[in-house]
Design a protein around this motif. Structure first.
Motif, PDB file in Angstrom:
ATOM      1  N   UNK A 109      34.212  -5.804  11.385  1.00 56.24           N
ATOM      2  CA  UNK A 109      33.069  -5.066  11.154  1.00 56.24           C
ATOM      3  C   UNK A 109      32.743  -4.679   9.513  1.00 56.24           C
ATOM      4  N   UNK A 110      34.008  -4.025   9.117  1.00 56.81           N
ATOM      5  CA  UNK A 110      33.899  -3.446   7.560  1.00 56.81           C
ATOM      6  C   UNK A 110      33.963  -4.917   6.691  1.00 56.81           C
ATOM      7  N   UNK A 111      34.714  -6.076   7.275  1.00 57.05           N
ATOM      8  CA  UNK A 111      34.777  -7.290   6.297  1.00 57.05           C
ATOM      9  C   UNK A 111      33.333  -7.787   6.187  1.00 57.05           C
ATOM     10  N   UNK A 112      32.463  -7.990   7.350  1.00 55.06           N
ATOM     11  CA  UNK A 112      31.297  -8.499   7.426  1.00 55.06           C
ATOM     12  C   UNK A 112      30.404  -7.622   6.394  1.00 55.06           C
ATOM     13  N   UNK A 113      30.237  -6.328   6.597  1.00 58.29           N
ATOM     14  CA  UNK A 113      29.417  -5.568   5.820  1.00 58.29           C
ATOM     15  C   UNK A 113      29.863  -5.579   4.367  1.00 58.29           C
ATOM     16  N   UNK A 114      31.162  -6.171   4.255  1.00 57.23           N
ATOM     17  CA  UNK A 114      31.535  -6.214   2.579  1.00 57.23           C
ATOM     18  C   UNK A 114      30.800  -7.600   2.223  1.00 57.23           C
ATOM     19  N   UNK A 115      30.948  -8.770   3.122  1.00 59.33           N
ATOM     20  CA  UNK A 115      30.146  -9.815   2.710  1.00 59.33           C
ATOM     21  C   UNK A 115      28.679  -9.734   2.385  1.00 59.33           C
ATOM     22  N   UNK A 116      28.144  -8.872   3.339  1.00 56.89           N
ATOM     23  CA  UNK A 116      26.722  -8.897   3.274  1.00 56.89           C
ATOM     24  C   UNK A 116      26.342  -7.979   2.115  1.00 56.89           C
ATOM     25  N   UNK A 117      27.060  -7.094   1.652  1.00 56.18           N
ATOM     26  CA  UNK A 117      26.878  -6.389   0.475  1.00 56.18           C
ATOM     27  C   UNK A 117      26.784  -7.170  -0.870  1.00 56.18           C
ATOM     28  N   UNK A 118      28.014  -8.186  -0.705  1.00 56.58           N
ATOM     29  CA  UNK A 118      28.048  -8.852  -1.872  1.00 56.58           C
ATOM     30  C   UNK A 118      26.925  -9.853  -2.118  1.00 56.58           C
ATOM     31  N   UNK A 119      26.292 -10.349  -1.031  1.00 60.77           N
ATOM     32  CA  UNK A 119      25.347 -11.409  -0.808  1.00 60.77           C
ATOM     33  C   UNK A 119      23.957 -10.947  -0.926  1.00 60.77           C
ATOM     34  N   UNK A 120      23.556  -9.379  -0.823  1.00 59.88           N
ATOM     35  CA  UNK A 120      22.144  -9.015  -0.754  1.00 59.88           C
ATOM     36  C   UNK A 120      21.487  -8.940  -2.162  1.00 59.88           C
ATOM     37  N   UNK A 121      20.417  -9.840  -2.178  1.00 57.52           N
ATOM     38  CA  UNK A 121      19.953 -10.028  -3.527  1.00 57.52           C
ATOM     39  C   UNK A 121      18.379  -9.223  -3.273  1.00 57.52           C
ATOM     40  N   UNK A 122      17.706  -9.045  -2.200  1.00 56.75           N
ATOM     41  CA  UNK A 122      16.322  -8.611  -2.421  1.00 56.75           C
ATOM     42  C   UNK A 122      16.543  -6.982  -2.171  1.00 56.75           C
ATOM     43  N   UNK A 123      15.383  -6.567  -2.450  1.00 53.65           N
ATOM     44  CA  UNK A 123      15.508  -4.829  -2.267  1.00 53.65           C
ATOM     45  C   UNK A 123      15.824  -4.627  -0.833  1.00 53.65           C
ATOM     46  N   UNK A 124      14.866  -5.305  -0.064  1.00 56.63           N
ATOM     47  CA  UNK A 124      15.038  -4.561   1.476  1.00 56.63           C
ATOM     48  C   UNK A 124      16.408  -5.041   2.190  1.00 56.63           C
ATOM     49  N   UNK A 125      17.033  -6.134   1.474  1.00 54.92           N
ATOM     50  CA  UNK A 125      18.286  -6.697   2.246  1.00 54.92           C
ATOM     51  C   UNK A 125      19.362  -5.503   1.716  1.00 54.92           C
ATOM     52  N   UNK A 126      19.472  -5.192   0.561  1.00 52.87           N
ATOM     53  CA  UNK A 126      20.168  -4.163  -0.205  1.00 52.87           C
ATOM     54  C   UNK A 126      20.113  -2.746   0.573  1.00 52.87           C
ATOM     55  N   UNK A 127      18.876  -2.492   0.985  1.00 54.41           N
ATOM     56  CA  UNK A 127      18.505  -1.376   1.795  1.00 54.41           C
ATOM     57  C   UNK A 127      19.199  -1.480   3.060  1.00 54.41           C
ATOM     58  N   UNK A 128      18.994  -2.705   3.748  1.00 53.53           N
ATOM     59  CA  UNK A 128      19.546  -2.744   5.005  1.00 53.53           C
ATOM     60  C   UNK A 128      21.115  -2.752   5.124  1.00 53.53           C
ATOM     61  N   UNK A 129      21.790  -3.239   4.098  1.00 53.94           N
ATOM     62  CA  UNK A 129      23.174  -3.163   3.998  1.00 53.94           C
ATOM     63  C   UNK A 129      23.722  -1.772   3.634  1.00 53.94           C
ATOM     64  N   UNK A 130      23.261  -1.055   2.837  1.00 54.89           N
ATOM     65  CA  UNK A 130      23.677   0.169   2.479  1.00 54.89           C
ATOM     66  C   UNK A 130      23.404   1.237   3.717  1.00 54.89           C
ATOM     67  N   UNK A 131      22.491   0.977   4.303  1.00 53.73           N
ATOM     68  CA  UNK A 131      22.397   1.674   5.541  1.00 53.73           C
ATOM     69  C   UNK A 131      23.441   1.601   6.544  1.00 53.73           C
ATOM     70  N   UNK A 132      23.568   0.276   6.903  1.00 54.36           N
ATOM     71  CA  UNK A 132      24.835  -0.048   7.789  1.00 54.36           C
ATOM     72  C   UNK A 132      26.253   0.458   7.215  1.00 54.36           C
ATOM     73  N   UNK A 133      26.369   0.223   6.042  1.00 59.27           N
ATOM     74  CA  UNK A 133      27.525   0.579   5.497  1.00 59.27           C
ATOM     75  C   UNK A 133      27.725   2.147   5.718  1.00 59.27           C
ATOM     76  N   UNK A 134      26.793   2.886   5.245  1.00 60.05           N
ATOM     77  CA  UNK A 134      26.649   4.650   5.314  1.00 60.05           C
ATOM     78  C   UNK A 134      27.049   4.871   6.867  1.00 60.05           C
ATOM     79  N   UNK A 135      26.349   4.321   7.704  1.00 60.51           N
ATOM     80  CA  UNK A 135      26.261   4.408   9.254  1.00 60.51           C
ATOM     81  C   UNK A 135      28.023   3.971   9.781  1.00 60.51           C
ATOM     82  N   UNK A 136      28.337   3.061   9.332  1.00 62.22           N
ATOM     83  CA  UNK A 136      29.831   2.678   9.675  1.00 62.22           C
ATOM     84  C   UNK A 136      30.797   3.751   9.067  1.00 62.22           C
ATOM     85  N   UNK A 137      30.556   4.156   7.776  1.00 69.67           N
ATOM     86  CA  UNK A 137      31.541   4.951   6.956  1.00 69.67           C
ATOM     87  C   UNK A 137      31.621   6.419   7.298  1.00 69.67           C
TER      88      UNK A 137
END
Length: 458
Positions: A109-137
């Protein structure tokens, strides 16, 4: 004065992959293949692998103690920087493994979140990734502060580490609350944008990551979107106009790929990004026919669609990458299970004509036959009918225009919004006509826009 130089170490991290296989667990031929692809996509160099088959999970270290020692020696031998587990670990197991092995430990899970964080380009995808990372962390914050002491000084007297942990936890919870609110606004905005485009039918590409969705979109629309041979190359929704021969304009959308055991936090966080899929008139489920795990991948996609509550939407299965199949028997075994699937090669533009015909037929299942009375001054609606509908007959009078049309149900919203009168024609078993009349009000329950949507459509 001596000149100072900054040395940047751009060598990739060295990773060791690990997996515990439990009884009754379905395992592909290569149990570590997908994790290898994820680790490579994340930018690491895989230098070792370790697999254990065990009846139960060790609650402290996940792997058995002997395997943990074997893993430590492998890390030491390969000088690995990180150990990546295919399995999902709890915070205590991660902490114990890092202590025993002496290096950083991540789970799938943490690996997938890291890949998403590196690939997020738009505002909404960056928000989505940050939320998922915080809920995991959030439940794992404690390990970040193990270097700080805890002073035992009686009830209520906590050391600096415990105080910092509580501060960080409150900050994380506040940020999660703010992100959810902002993503709610983004989701509402996206829903209005999607609704405003209901003048044309929408088709959405879904499928397992790296199945070739973006390549197929480029082949169908000449969109020129990024298409790479790696997992999760696409995280943001892209929509392009697709001129469907003998049919008209269709909006084709490409979005994030799915994967087996996709973290629930990511599915929830990416609801705004997946709005195109939720509202599409037709789904094109793209599968990699050359993959030995194609059946598992197809099942994983349907599972995610079920989580999104859109599994009952009209769907065409597209078997992509037939150019990469060495034996016809391999393709036939997939077609035996899915006889209505459409084999194509997006890379070599093979089978696209058959796919286009199938899409046209699927969209035509939801066509309506209407008699529409229009104000002669309403040039916008007359132009809309000319572009979107099949005109069976048209009669011009001094105070009205009577049009007999056939049109996709997904495209009738603007007609009900602007027409003077709309009559839906139903065909009986003997072909006789029956009509339902409506003045400014839909006679049927189709995609007539709400007040908010009507504003966007106009």
């Amino acid at each position: 004065m001596r000149e100072q130089h900054t040395v940047i170490d751009d060598t990739p991290e060295r990773s060791v992959l690990a997996r515990l296989i439990l009884p009754q667990t379905h395992v592909p031929e290569d149990p570590i293949e997908e994790l290898h692809g994820l680790a490579t996509t994340a930018g690491t160099q895989v230098v070792g692998e370790l697999i254990q088959r065990r009846a139960t999970v060790d609650h402290g270290t996940y792997l058995g103690k002997g395997k943990v020692e074997e893993l430590r020696l492998l890390v030491e031998k390969t000088q690995a920087d990180v150990v990546i587990f295919e399995n999902e670990l709890n915070p205590g197991q991660t902490r114990n493994l890092e202590k025993a092995i002496g290096t950083k430990v991540l789970d799938r899970t943490e690996l997938i979140l890291d890949i998403f964080a590196a690939g997020a380009r738009t505002y909404e995808s960056r928000l989505a990734v940050e939320l998922a990372q915080l809920e995991y962390s959030l439940p794992r914050l404690k390990r970040l502060w193990t270097h700080l002491s805890r002073q035992a000084m009686g009830v209520g007297m906590r050391g600096p580490g415990e105080k910092q942990l509580e501060v960080d936890r409150r900050l994380a919870q506040k940020r999660i609350h703010d992100l959810k609110q902002e993503l709610g606004k983004v989701e509402s905005r996206r829903a209005r944008q999607v609704a405003s485009r209901k003048d044309a039918p929408t088709v959405s590409l879904v499928g397992y990551t790296n199945a070739g969705k973006s390549t197929l979109m480029n082949a169908l629309t000449a969109a020129g979107v990024q298409a790479e041979d790696k997992l999760f190359a696409t995280l943001d929704t892209r929509t392009r106009r697709w001129q469907l021969p003998h049919w008209g304009t269709v909006l084709l959308s490409d979005t994030v790929g799915f994967i087996r055991d996709l973290p629930h936090s990511l599915v929830a966080s990416f609801k705004a990004t997946l709005e195109e899929t939720r509202c599409a008139d037709l789904l094109l489920h793209v599968a990699d026919a050359s993959s030995p795990n194609v059946f598992d991948q197809i099942s994983a996609v349907y599972k995610v669609l079920s989580e999104l509550e859109i599994e009952e939407k009209d769907t065409l299965l597209v078997l992509n990458k037939i150019d990469a199949i060495d034996s016809p028997a391999m393709l036939n075994r997939v077609l035996d299970r899915y006889p209505n699937a459409i084999p194509v090669s997006a890379w070599e533009s093979k089978g696209l004509g058959l796919l286009t015909e199938a899409v046209g037929e699927a969209l035509s299942r939801e066509f309506l036959e209407l008699r529409v009375t229009i104000d002669p001054a309403d040039g916008k609606l007359l132009s809309y009918l000319a572009a979107r509908a099949e005109l069976i007959s048209q009669q011009f009078n001094s105070d009205s225009v009577l049009s007999h049309i056939r049109i996709a149900a997904a495209a009738v919203g603007p007609i009900y919004q602007s027409a003077v009168n709309v009559e839906q024609i139903h065909r009986g078993t003997a072909g006789e006509e029956t009509e339902e009349s409506s003045e400014h009000t839909p006679a049927i329950n189709v995609t007539s826009p709400t007040t908010e949507q009507a504003t966007d459509v106009a």
